[in-house]
Design a protein around this motif. Structure first.
Motif, PDB file in Angstrom:
ATOM      1  N   GLY A 168       0.809  -1.205   0.000  1.00  0.00           N
ATOM      2  CA  GLY A 168       0.000   0.000   0.000  1.00  0.00           C
ATOM      3  C   GLY A 168       0.847   1.261   0.000  1.00  0.00           C
ATOM      4  O   GLY A 168       1.955   1.294   0.535  1.00  0.00           O
ATOM      5  N   MET A 169       0.296   2.304  -0.602  1.00  0.00           N
ATOM      6  CA  MET A 169       0.951   3.611  -0.622  1.00  0.00           C
ATOM      7  C   MET A 169      -0.040   4.676  -0.154  1.00  0.00           C
ATOM      8  O   MET A 169      -0.099   5.784  -0.685  1.00  0.00           O
ATOM      9  CB  MET A 169       1.466   3.922  -2.029  1.00  0.00           C
ATOM     10  CG  MET A 169       2.553   2.979  -2.505  1.00  0.00           C
ATOM     11  SD  MET A 169       4.146   3.229  -1.663  1.00  0.00           S
ATOM     12  CE  MET A 169       4.871   4.490  -2.715  1.00  0.00           C
ATOM     13  N   THR A 170      -0.852   4.330   0.852  1.00  0.00           N
ATOM     14  CA  THR A 170      -1.839   5.241   1.409  1.00  0.00           C
ATOM     15  C   THR A 170      -1.224   6.021   2.573  1.00  0.00           C
ATOM     16  O   THR A 170      -0.055   5.840   2.917  1.00  0.00           O
ATOM     17  CB  THR A 170      -3.070   4.476   1.920  1.00  0.00           C
ATOM     18  OG1 THR A 170      -2.719   3.775   3.136  1.00  0.00           O
ATOM     19  CG2 THR A 170      -3.553   3.455   0.899  1.00  0.00           C
ATOM     20  N   GLY A 171      -2.048   6.855   3.203  1.00  0.00           N
ATOM     21  CA  GLY A 171      -1.576   7.627   4.336  1.00  0.00           C
ATOM     22  C   GLY A 171      -1.203   6.789   5.535  1.00  0.00           C
ATOM     23  O   GLY A 171      -0.473   7.224   6.421  1.00  0.00           O
ATOM     24  N   HIS A 172      -1.723   5.531   5.591  1.00  0.00           N
ATOM     25  CA  HIS A 172      -1.410   4.626   6.693  1.00  0.00           C
ATOM     26  C   HIS A 172      -0.298   3.646   6.322  1.00  0.00           C
ATOM     27  O   HIS A 172       0.042   2.762   7.104  1.00  0.00           O
ATOM     28  CB  HIS A 172      -2.646   3.797   7.080  1.00  0.00           C
ATOM     29  CG  HIS A 172      -3.654   4.547   7.894  1.00  0.00           C
ATOM     30  ND1 HIS A 172      -4.453   5.520   7.349  1.00  0.00           N
ATOM     31  CD2 HIS A 172      -3.997   4.469   9.207  1.00  0.00           C
ATOM     32  CE1 HIS A 172      -5.257   6.002   8.292  1.00  0.00           C
ATOM     33  NE2 HIS A 172      -4.990   5.390   9.431  1.00  0.00           N
ATOM     34  N   SER A 173       0.265   3.773   5.118  1.00  0.00           N
ATOM     35  CA  SER A 173       1.122   2.716   4.594  1.00  0.00           C
ATOM     36  C   SER A 173       2.532   2.745   5.167  1.00  0.00           C
ATOM     37  O   SER A 173       3.049   3.780   5.595  1.00  0.00           O
ATOM     38  CB  SER A 173       1.176   2.784   3.068  1.00  0.00           C
ATOM     39  OG  SER A 173      -0.093   2.471   2.513  1.00  0.00           O
ATOM     40  N   LEU A 174       3.164   1.575   5.124  1.00  0.00           N
ATOM     41  CA  LEU A 174       4.408   1.338   5.851  1.00  0.00           C
ATOM     42  C   LEU A 174       5.665   1.646   5.054  1.00  0.00           C
ATOM     43  O   LEU A 174       6.660   2.108   5.615  1.00  0.00           O
ATOM     44  CB  LEU A 174       4.429  -0.108   6.338  1.00  0.00           C
ATOM     45  CG  LEU A 174       3.249  -0.473   7.251  1.00  0.00           C
ATOM     46  CD1 LEU A 174       3.177  -1.980   7.448  1.00  0.00           C
ATOM     47  CD2 LEU A 174       3.357   0.241   8.582  1.00  0.00           C
ATOM     48  N   VAL A 175       5.659   1.384   3.757  1.00  0.00           N
ATOM     49  CA  VAL A 175       6.858   1.649   2.963  1.00  0.00           C
ATOM     50  C   VAL A 175       7.202   3.143   2.972  1.00  0.00           C
ATOM     51  O   VAL A 175       8.362   3.514   3.216  1.00  0.00           O
ATOM     52  CB  VAL A 175       6.714   1.102   1.526  1.00  0.00           C
ATOM     53  CG1 VAL A 175       7.916   1.512   0.671  1.00  0.00           C
ATOM     54  CG2 VAL A 175       6.579  -0.424   1.532  1.00  0.00           C
ATOM     55  N   PRO A 176       6.243   4.045   2.716  1.00  0.00           N
ATOM     56  CA  PRO A 176       6.574   5.475   2.803  1.00  0.00           C
ATOM     57  C   PRO A 176       7.057   5.887   4.192  1.00  0.00           C
ATOM     58  O   PRO A 176       7.936   6.746   4.330  1.00  0.00           O
ATOM     59  CB  PRO A 176       5.252   6.164   2.454  1.00  0.00           C
ATOM     60  CG  PRO A 176       4.487   5.166   1.665  1.00  0.00           C
ATOM     61  CD  PRO A 176       4.863   3.841   2.250  1.00  0.00           C
ATOM     62  N   MET A 177       6.507   5.248   5.227  1.00  0.00           N
ATOM     63  CA  MET A 177       6.897   5.549   6.599  1.00  0.00           C
ATOM     64  C   MET A 177       8.364   5.174   6.838  1.00  0.00           C
ATOM     65  O   MET A 177       9.129   5.943   7.433  1.00  0.00           O
ATOM     66  CB  MET A 177       5.990   4.758   7.546  1.00  0.00           C
ATOM     67  CG  MET A 177       5.774   5.363   8.916  1.00  0.00           C
ATOM     68  SD  MET A 177       4.602   4.349   9.873  1.00  0.00           S
ATOM     69  CE  MET A 177       3.115   4.528   8.903  1.00  0.00           C
ATOM     70  N   ALA A 178       8.748   4.001   6.352  1.00  0.00           N
ATOM     71  CA  ALA A 178      10.136   3.552   6.523  1.00  0.00           C
ATOM     72  C   ALA A 178      11.088   4.411   5.707  1.00  0.00           C
ATOM     73  O   ALA A 178      12.198   4.736   6.154  1.00  0.00           O
ATOM     74  CB  ALA A 178      10.261   2.086   6.120  1.00  0.00           C
ATOM     75  N   ALA A 179      10.677   4.784   4.498  1.00  0.00           N
ATOM     76  CA  ALA A 179      11.528   5.627   3.652  1.00  0.00           C
ATOM     77  C   ALA A 179      11.750   6.995   4.296  1.00  0.00           C
ATOM     78  O   ALA A 179      12.872   7.529   4.287  1.00  0.00           O
ATOM     79  CB  ALA A 179      10.885   5.786   2.277  1.00  0.00           C
ATOM     80  N   LYS A 180      10.702   7.542   4.870  1.00  0.00           N
ATOM     81  CA  LYS A 180      10.810   8.854   5.520  1.00  0.00           C
ATOM     82  C   LYS A 180      11.838   8.827   6.642  1.00  0.00           C
ATOM     83  O   LYS A 180      12.548   9.812   6.882  1.00  0.00           O
ATOM     84  CB  LYS A 180       9.439   9.274   6.053  1.00  0.00           C
ATOM     85  CG  LYS A 180       9.413  10.668   6.652  1.00  0.00           C
ATOM     86  CD  LYS A 180       8.003  11.043   7.116  1.00  0.00           C
ATOM     87  CE  LYS A 180       7.986  12.442   7.718  1.00  0.00           C
ATOM     88  NZ  LYS A 180       6.617  12.815   8.190  1.00  0.00           N
ATOM     89  N   ALA A 181      11.954   7.671   7.314  1.00  0.00           N
ATOM     90  CA  ALA A 181      12.891   7.546   8.436  1.00  0.00           C
ATOM     91  C   ALA A 181      14.348   7.675   7.995  1.00  0.00           C
ATOM     92  O   ALA A 181      15.223   7.966   8.813  1.00  0.00           O
ATOM     93  CB  ALA A 181      12.674   6.212   9.145  1.00  0.00           C
ATOM     94  N   VAL A 182      14.621   7.447   6.715  1.00  0.00           N
ATOM     95  CA  VAL A 182      15.987   7.611   6.205  1.00  0.00           C
ATOM     96  C   VAL A 182      16.077   8.807   5.264  1.00  0.00           C
ATOM     97  O   VAL A 182      16.965   8.885   4.410  1.00  0.00           O
ATOM     98  CB  VAL A 182      16.494   6.322   5.513  1.00  0.00           C
ATOM     99  CG1 VAL A 182      16.736   5.233   6.533  1.00  0.00           C
ATOM    100  CG2 VAL A 182      15.528   5.842   4.429  1.00  0.00           C
TER     101      VAL A 182
END
Length: 307
Positions: free
Chosen positions: A274-288
């Protein structure tokens, strides 16, 4: 190599489709489309129907960003069609997509390679319930060919197992029972050949179900995940091993449970997360330090490297 937006040509963002995850895919697709457009890419959203190949041909597209979740888009079907059309596309190829989408065959492969995954059994008929029950309760019961936790439920006894099987069978004749793991849940986003920082998932639900993923506002996403560097690195290596084992490529996500004895268990591999507002891949990418627009740019850029 420096990449300019014009190098991508005309890009189709495939979303929607006809699978059970259609609604999530539409949200993911809109986010990806907006991100690419903000980067100056000539991107166009396509709500994929059964005429999607004709739409792609008539539109003279140069490449595809695939955000179709579930059947038809994540299982090798659209990938094979795009291969025939000669259109580069994001994410895993035909084989990796097909294997990862099938949870049962993914686990057979992981097991054969010695990668830790919870005990499991395929349920195709009433007679298979006893074999599944021998795994020991509680069990997680899920359709083998669906994502986003659709049709999944916990079974604590044979009566609940039968009910869970019937529920999952509404989505797929191939239903899988899996030994329940009590412990912490982590997910590893994969970008290229790198596992991004782990995210620990916490929910008050029995498990990280559809509501916890896409609706609830009380699901907790911990990043940093709380593990020491050595433990996190081990799980990242395990995630990459599982990702490569099913021939996945490009980008994706691997879900892992760690039990109370600190034994990790690979649950599944997702090739179009998923690439929604709740999604995990964008969240992990933001961390780096990779924001959403840069993330979708990097994923699309992989289609240039593949040529």
């Amino acid at each position: 190599m420096t990449i300019d937006a014009k190098d991508f040509g005309k890009v189709a963002v495939l979303m929607g489709g006809w699978a059970a995850e259609r609604d999530v895919s539409l949200v993911s697709g809109k986010a990806v489309l907006d991100g690419l457009c903000r980067k100056g890419v000539d991107a166009h959203g396509i709500d994929a129907g059964k005429d999607v190949l004709q739409v792609l041909q008539n539109g003279n597209y140069d490449r595809v960003f695939n955000v179709l979740h579930g059947r038809g888009g994540e299982d090798g079907v659209i990938q094979g069609a795009l291969e025939i059309l000669g259109l580069p596309y994001t994410g895993s190829g035909v084989m990796g997509s097909a294997i990862a989408m099938d949870k049962y065959r993914t686990k057979l492969l992981l097991q054969s390679l010695g990668l830790p995954t919870p005990g499991f059994a395929l349920i195709q008929s009433e007679q298979d319930l006893e074999a599944a029950a021998e795994l020991g309760f509680p069990l997680m019961v899920k359709p083998a060919l669906e994502g986003s936790s659709i049709g999944m439920s916990r079974a604590d006894d044979i009566k609940q197992l039968r009910a869970a099987w019937n529920k999952a069978a509404e989505y797929d004749s191939h239903v899988m029972a899996e030994r329940w793991i009590t412990g912490a849940e982590y997910t590893a986003a994969i970008l290229g050949d790198e596992a991004l920082p782990l995210i620990k998932l916490e929910t008050d639900h029995d498990f990280y179900d559809y509501d916890a993923k896409y609706v609830a506002d009380d699901t907790r996403y911990l990043i940093p995940c709380g593990l020491d560097q050595e433990a996190e690195s081990r799980l990242q290596s395990l995630a990459l091993g599982a990702f490569n084992a099913v021939a996945a490529s490009g980008w994706g996500r691997v879900d892992i449970l760690v039990d109370v004895e600190e034994q990790p268990w690979v649950i599944e591999v997702n090739t179009v997360p998923g690439m929604t507002g709740h999604s995990l891949v964008p969240m992990a990418a933001k961390a780096v330090g990779i924001d959403f627009d840069e993330l979708v740019w990097r994923i699309l850029a992989q289609t240039l490297e593949a040529n």
